[in-house]
Design a protein around this motif. Structure first.
Motif, PDB file in Angstrom:
ATOM      1  N   SER A  36       0.825  -1.210   0.000  1.00 50.02           N
ATOM      2  CA  SER A  36       0.000   0.000   0.000  1.00 50.02           C
ATOM      3  C   SER A  36       0.854   1.252   0.000  1.00 50.02           C
ATOM      4  CB  SER A  36      -0.926   0.002   1.207  1.00 50.02           C
ATOM      5  OG  SER A  36      -1.909  -0.981   1.030  1.00 50.02           O
ATOM      6  N   SER A  94      -7.377  10.275  -1.744  1.00 50.58           N
ATOM      7  CA  SER A  94      -7.841   9.170  -0.915  1.00 50.58           C
ATOM      8  C   SER A  94      -7.251   7.836  -1.381  1.00 50.58           C
ATOM      9  CB  SER A  94      -9.368   9.125  -0.998  1.00 50.58           C
ATOM     10  OG  SER A  94      -9.845   8.234  -0.049  1.00 50.58           O
ATOM     11  N   GLY A  95      -6.815   7.046  -0.426  1.00 50.23           N
ATOM     12  CA  GLY A  95      -6.286   5.728  -0.760  1.00 50.23           C
ATOM     13  C   GLY A  95      -4.825   5.723  -1.151  1.00 50.23           C
ATOM     14  N   LYS A 118      -1.687   7.540   3.046  1.00 47.42           N
ATOM     15  CA  LYS A 118      -1.330   8.484   4.113  1.00 47.42           C
ATOM     16  C   LYS A 118      -1.489   7.826   5.487  1.00 47.42           C
ATOM     17  CE  LYS A 118      -4.581  11.375   2.885  1.00 47.42           C
ATOM     18  NZ  LYS A 118      -5.182  10.690   1.735  1.00 47.42           N
ATOM     19  N   SER A 119      -2.669   7.239   5.693  1.00 41.23           N
ATOM     20  CA  SER A 119      -2.905   6.618   6.992  1.00 41.23           C
ATOM     21  C   SER A 119      -1.956   5.457   7.213  1.00 41.23           C
ATOM     22  CB  SER A 119      -4.337   6.108   7.089  1.00 41.23           C
ATOM     23  OG  SER A 119      -5.236   7.172   6.930  1.00 41.23           O
ATOM     24  N   THR A 120      -1.681   4.722   6.143  1.00 41.91           N
ATOM     25  CA  THR A 120      -0.788   3.576   6.269  1.00 41.91           C
ATOM     26  C   THR A 120       0.590   4.022   6.741  1.00 41.91           C
ATOM     27  OG1 THR A 120      -2.011   2.529   4.481  1.00 41.91           O
ATOM     28  CG2 THR A 120       0.137   1.591   5.022  1.00 41.91           C
ATOM     29  N   HIS A 165      -6.683  16.244   4.496  1.00 41.51           N
ATOM     30  CA  HIS A 165      -7.233  16.366   3.156  1.00 41.51           C
ATOM     31  C   HIS A 165      -7.398  17.827   2.789  1.00 41.51           C
ATOM     32  CE1 HIS A 165      -8.283  12.721   1.171  1.00 41.51           C
ATOM     33  NE2 HIS A 165      -8.741  12.169   2.269  1.00 41.51           N
TER      34      HIS A 165
HETATM   35  N1  ATP Z   1      -6.894  -2.846   6.746  1.00 44.84           N
HETATM   36  C1  ATP Z   1      -6.589  -2.856   5.433  1.00 44.84           C
HETATM   37  N2  ATP Z   1      -6.525  -4.018   4.768  1.00 44.84           N
HETATM   38  C2  ATP Z   1      -6.219  -4.055   3.460  1.00 44.84           C
HETATM   39  N3  ATP Z   1      -5.956  -2.979   2.728  1.00 44.84           N
HETATM   40  C3  ATP Z   1      -5.983  -1.777   3.322  1.00 44.84           C
HETATM   41  C4  ATP Z   1      -6.315  -1.654   4.713  1.00 44.84           C
HETATM   42  N4  ATP Z   1      -6.287  -0.347   5.044  1.00 44.84           N
HETATM   43  C5  ATP Z   1      -5.956   0.309   3.911  1.00 44.84           C
HETATM   44  N5  ATP Z   1      -5.763  -0.554   2.886  1.00 44.84           N
HETATM   45  C6  ATP Z   1      -5.381  -0.202   1.520  1.00 44.84           C
HETATM   46  O1  ATP Z   1      -4.184   0.508   1.555  1.00 44.84           O
HETATM   47  C7  ATP Z   1      -4.209   1.596   0.657  1.00 44.84           C
HETATM   48  C8  ATP Z   1      -3.875   2.851   1.381  1.00 44.84           C
HETATM   49  O2  ATP Z   1      -4.862   3.115   2.351  1.00 44.84           O
HETATM   50  P1  ATP Z   1      -4.788   4.315   3.375  1.00 44.84           P
HETATM   51  O3  ATP Z   1      -5.877   4.110   4.362  1.00 44.84           O
HETATM   52  O4  ATP Z   1      -3.425   4.402   3.892  1.00 44.84           O
HETATM   53  O5  ATP Z   1      -5.112   5.564   2.458  1.00 44.84           O
HETATM   54  P2  ATP Z   1      -5.329   7.082   2.861  1.00 44.84           P
HETATM   55  O6  ATP Z   1      -4.403   7.839   2.034  1.00 44.84           O
HETATM   56  O7  ATP Z   1      -5.264   7.257   4.317  1.00 44.84           O
HETATM   57  O8  ATP Z   1      -6.797   7.327   2.347  1.00 44.84           O
HETATM   58  P3  ATP Z   1      -7.917   8.281   2.969  1.00 44.84           P
HETATM   59  O9  ATP Z   1      -7.583   9.657   2.527  1.00 44.84           O
HETATM   60  O10 ATP Z   1      -9.160   7.779   2.311  1.00 44.84           O
HETATM   61  O11 ATP Z   1      -7.906   8.096   4.437  1.00 44.84           O
HETATM   62  C9  ATP Z   1      -5.588   1.624   0.037  1.00 44.84           C
HETATM   63  O12 ATP Z   1      -5.498   1.063  -1.256  1.00 44.84           O
HETATM   64  C10 ATP Z   1      -6.418   0.737   0.910  1.00 44.84           C
HETATM   65  O13 ATP Z   1      -7.343   0.010   0.130  1.00 44.84           O
END
Ligand code: ATP
Ligand code: MG
Lengths: 284, 268, 297
Positions: free
Chosen positions: B36, B56-57, B60-62, B221
């Protein structure tokens, strides 16, 4: 449009019949036990004398009320550590995967075994062990039946608890983890406080089950009409007394057994109500 | 996959001198061989606010959750690369110890509903079974609530449940809860996205004040928010750290066309 | 600083240890419930499987003398449980005949009038019915059927008791299944000018078929092993009996009748084994239906 209206009424008929059945059950039990309450009044509940000898007839439910409560509470206490562990396992530690589907099938199997088969197994497997351990000379009694009962109610107690544990919001758990909590600390400080009332409801419902359970208890409790003096003593529960004596009963004995049914109905009804109410509050 | 061959000393990624946190070629997967985030390298400067932006996606959170190892709550995650905090590899520290040093605030305010405001602030101590004297507790509660500007509003209701507060107050309570354990770093994942503009402004002011004592990493965001309060900004796209620089420079003269497209609202 | 560090280090180790210990204890306790389960299954198979052959299904139980002779000669006990099998089929079949239409009707009613005061009362009553101990339903069926209708113990009385036991699970699963069907489906049918009752019969019920039949099958599996209410109603019979106004046997009743008879008990292990297999089979069928036939909306 007339047929539409008719169809609506037809649907409603189902609900009406259900209501009639339910009211009928309550009314039948009440009417059927009137002679007993007329004769003994509240003594029926508080007297410990169950004596069908003609001329000296006296029917008191106390030994059976005590027997029922003792067996069920003991069963609940025995089941608690296991059912709670299963609930945590399925609701928190392993929500998915092989291990949890094995455990789930096990619970389903336990739930599917008929009461009479539990009785048969208890009679030939647990009873000899109880004798062997010297807990009771014949192996029958409160403890033996509570032990088997405990196994029987594991599915009820654990499945509801697993559900409510699963419902604890993950954001609360994450908050706790982010503060450096271990999983055990999360269970202790987040899951149990948040799911506690739901878990309680699950065990109340299981308690209701235990109280109404008949066959296994009848086969194992020893059917003594005296108040049990300790947990390994013989005894009798309300349900097993009805099962044993209803067939040939007449007159006051018959109405007293119906009254016993009424007591069972009321007690399990109240427990059910409490359980459902707590659950509703929990899910709301 | 050519884009990951990017030279990391490229001027699109600024080099931080003696960073508090340094992320080195980090890739995180939630299971299988799909990553991810891939090959993220960046230093985080002490006592600054670093914003992470991106559609989104994008991961960032990861990235954020990898910093205090919260991603490990999903059993199948695995990672490559490393992160160090003050020179120490965080993957060698016990996560429960690490999280004491790196606090976290979530998108939705999540005070513990079974605890009072007071207990929520010292939740870390309660959870971790640390016994404190009454006076110590009082002191921590007052200090933390003052830090987030919630003391005057709640000092007479400390024993009420935290869930009675407004959303913005709840979020400040959650920040206080993270501060009470005196972490070095605070991670915030879109902490204002569930709040109204006034509550948001209060949190932003608070974060600016807090950076004097803490190092802050903020996923947002809201580009305006990043521009207003952050010192450094990261822009991520499809799991990759595309650009990382001083916020001022990045907003005025982005170096990568994807950053520019994002900042000008072409996607997101 | 150093001392506090080592104290907190010790504390950390202690906490991690506690955490590990707790999860090990929890997992152990969780899987201990396999022990009684395996013991039950083992006993049933070990003591029962030899009995299960053709005559087991077409003959009735032998008298105690015959059984004693067989036992003395270490032979398989002759005879079978045909009376019980036939009785169970009749009693459970009739209970289903009573409970399924009424349950479906009530389930549809509840799903169609999701608010309404009356519907809420019915829902409450269904909840309560689910908790009524089966022995109490035996008492009820005795008073309603055995005394006034069949003037004696009868299969019919047993069916009445079991049908009340079955109702809640049918009603609940029907209601819940129908509620999950998106309202647009119903609206689509109605907008085509299909009358309301036809919409329900031809659109909603077929769409919810898998969920509803799962509920029915689980209801049947729940009553197939019931013994207590039958003791007060069907009583038991040593012969095969097709007359529903007469006493009848049932597989679980046979277990109750003979569990204490050392000569016949092996027959009973066989009967229990068969009963359990039937129940497990029903559960598997229910699960398969709900998985395989799941309608995607
Ligand atoms: N628990 C999980 N299991 C499997 N895949 C995940 C999980 N959490 C996130 N992902 C995948 O990891 C990728 C990154 O997700 P993440 O949550 O880090 O994105 P983000 O930038 O924080 O998005 P947002 O702005 O929507 O919060 C995405 O493709 C998501 O589908
Ligand atoms: Mg995110």
């Amino acid at each position: 449009m007339k047929s539409e209206r008719l169809f609506q009424y037809f649907l409603k008929l189902g609900g009406v019949i259900i209501l009639i059945v339910a009211i009928g059950i309550a009314a039948t039990l009440i009417v059927g036990s009137i002679p007993t309450f007329k004769e003994f009044g509240l003594n029926f509940i508080f007297s410990s004398d169950w004596n069908p000898t003609e001329g000296r007839e006296s029917y008191g439910a106390l030994p059976f009320i005590i027997g029922t409560i003792a067996t069920s509470i003991l069963a609940l206490a025995l089941t608690f550590p296991f059912a709670f562990s299963i609930a945590l396992f399925l609701g928190e530690y392993f929500k998915k995967g092989r291990m949890s589907s094995i455990l789930k099938s096990m619970i389903d199997l336990l739930a599917g075994i008929p009461s009479v088969v539990y009785g048969l197994w208890g009679f030939y497997t647990i009873k000899p062990i109880v004798v062997e351990l010297g807990l009771n000379a014949q192996g029958f009694g409160i403890f033996t039946s509570a032990f088997v009962l405990a196994i029987m109610i594991i599915p009820y107690a654990s499945s509801i608890s697993a559900e409510v544990i699963n419902m604890v919001p993950s954001q609360l758990k994450e908050a706790a983890y982010s503060l450096g909590a271990t999983r055990f600390e999360v269970v202790k400080n987040v899951i149990i406080p948040n799911a506690g009332s739901g878990i309680f409801a699950g065990f109340i419902l299981a308690f209701g089950r235990a109280i109404g359970e008949t066959m296994a208890v009848t086969m194992l409790i020893g059917n003594s009409n005296k108040i049990p003096s300790n947990l390994f003593d013989l005894g009798n529960t309300m349900a097993s007394l009805i099962a044993n004596q209803f067939g040939e009963a007449e007159g006051l004995k018959y109405t007293s057994l119906v009254a016993m049914g009424l007591l069972l109905f009321v007690i399990t009804g109240i427990l059910n109500l409490i359980g459902k109410m707590v659950m509703r509050k929990f899910t709301a | 996959m050519e884009s990951t061959v990017l030279n990391k000393t490229d001027d699109r990624i600024i080099q931080i001198e003696s960073p508090l946190l340094s992320i080195d070629r980090l890739s995180v997967s939630y299971g299988g061989n799909k990553f991810s985030i891939t090959d993220v390298s960046a230093g985080i400067q002490k006592n600054k606010i670093t914003a992470i932006m991106g559609p989104s996606g994008c991961g960032k959170s990861t990235l954020l959750r990898a910093i205090n190892r919260m991603h490990e709550l999903y059993p199948e995650t695995h990672h490559k690369g490393s992160i160090s905090l003050g020179g120490e590899d965080i993957y060698k520290i016990n996560p429960i110890e690490l999280r004491r040093k790196i606090g976290m605030v979530f998108q939705r305010p999540n005070p513990f509903p079974t605890m009072s405001i007071y207990d929520n602030v010292i939740a870390a101590y309660i959870l971790n079974g640390i016994k404190l004297k009454r006076s110590e507790k009082d002191e921590i509660v007052e200090r933390s609530l003052r830090e987030v500007g919630l003391w005057d509003e709640t000092k007479d209701a400390l024993h009420k449940k935290g869930t009675f507060l407004s959303g913005g107050q709840q979020q400040r309570l959650c920040i206080a809860r993270a501060l009470a354990y005196t972490p070095e770093v605070i991670l915030l994942d879109e902490p204002t996205s569930a709040l109204d503009p006034i509550a948001t402004a209060k949190i932003e002011d608070l974060l600016v004040k807090l950076k004097k004592d803490y190092t802050i990493i903020l996923v947002t965001h809201n580009m305006g928010q990043a521009a207003r309060i952050s010192d450094h900004s990261m822009f991520m796209y499809l799991g990759e750290l595309v650009e990382y620089g001083r916020t001022k420079n990045m907003f005025t003269t982005p170096k990568d066309e994807r950053t520019e497209a994002y900042l000008t609202g072409k996607f997101g | 600083m150093n001392t506090t560090n080592s104290i907190s280090n010790q504390k950390l180790k202690w906490r991690v240890f506690n955490d590990k210990l707790f999860s090990i204890v929890m997992m152990t306790l969780a899987f201990i419930s396999a022990v009684p389960l395996l013991s039950i299954l083992y006993q049933l198979v070990k003591k029962g499987y030899k009995q299960v052959r053709l005559s087991f299904f077409i003959e009735v139980a032998p008298d105690t003398m015959q059984a004693m002779m067989a036992k003395a000669n270490h032979e398989i006990i002759p005879g079978g449980i045909a009376n019980g099998i036939v009785g169970t089929l009749i009693i459970v079949g009739m209970a289903s005949l009573i409970a399924i239409p009424l349950g479906l009707l009530t389930g549809v009613y509840l799903s169609e009038s999701s608010k309404g005061k009356m519907a809420n009362i019915v829902r409450f009553v269904v909840d309560m019915l689910q908790g009524v101990p089966s022995i109490v339903l035996g008492v009820i069926a005795y008073i309603w059927v055995v005394k006034p209708l069949t003037s004696g113990f009868s299969a019919l009385a047993g069916s009445v008791a079991l049908s009340i036991m079955m109702l809640p699970s049918i009603i609940r699963s029907t209601e819940e299944t129908l509620k999950m069907i998106p309202p647009t489906l119903k609206e689509a049918a109605l907008s085509l000018g299909v009358p309301y009752y036809k919409t329900i019969l031809k659109v909603l019920l077929p769409t919810g078929m898998s969920g509803i039949s799962t509920g029915i099958i689980l209801g049947i599996s729940r009553i197939a092993g019931e013994t207590a209410p039958l003791m007060l109603t069907a009583l038991g019979s040593s012969a095969i009996n097709l007359d529903i106004t007469q006493p009848s046997s049932a597989i679980p009743l046979l277990v109750w009748e003979f569990y204490n008879d050392p000569n016949l008990v092996n027959l009973i292990w066989g009967a229990s084994l068969v009963l359990l297999l039937i129940i497990f089979l029903l559960n598997i069928v229910a699960k398969t239906i709900s998985k395989k036939w799941k309608v995607q909306y």
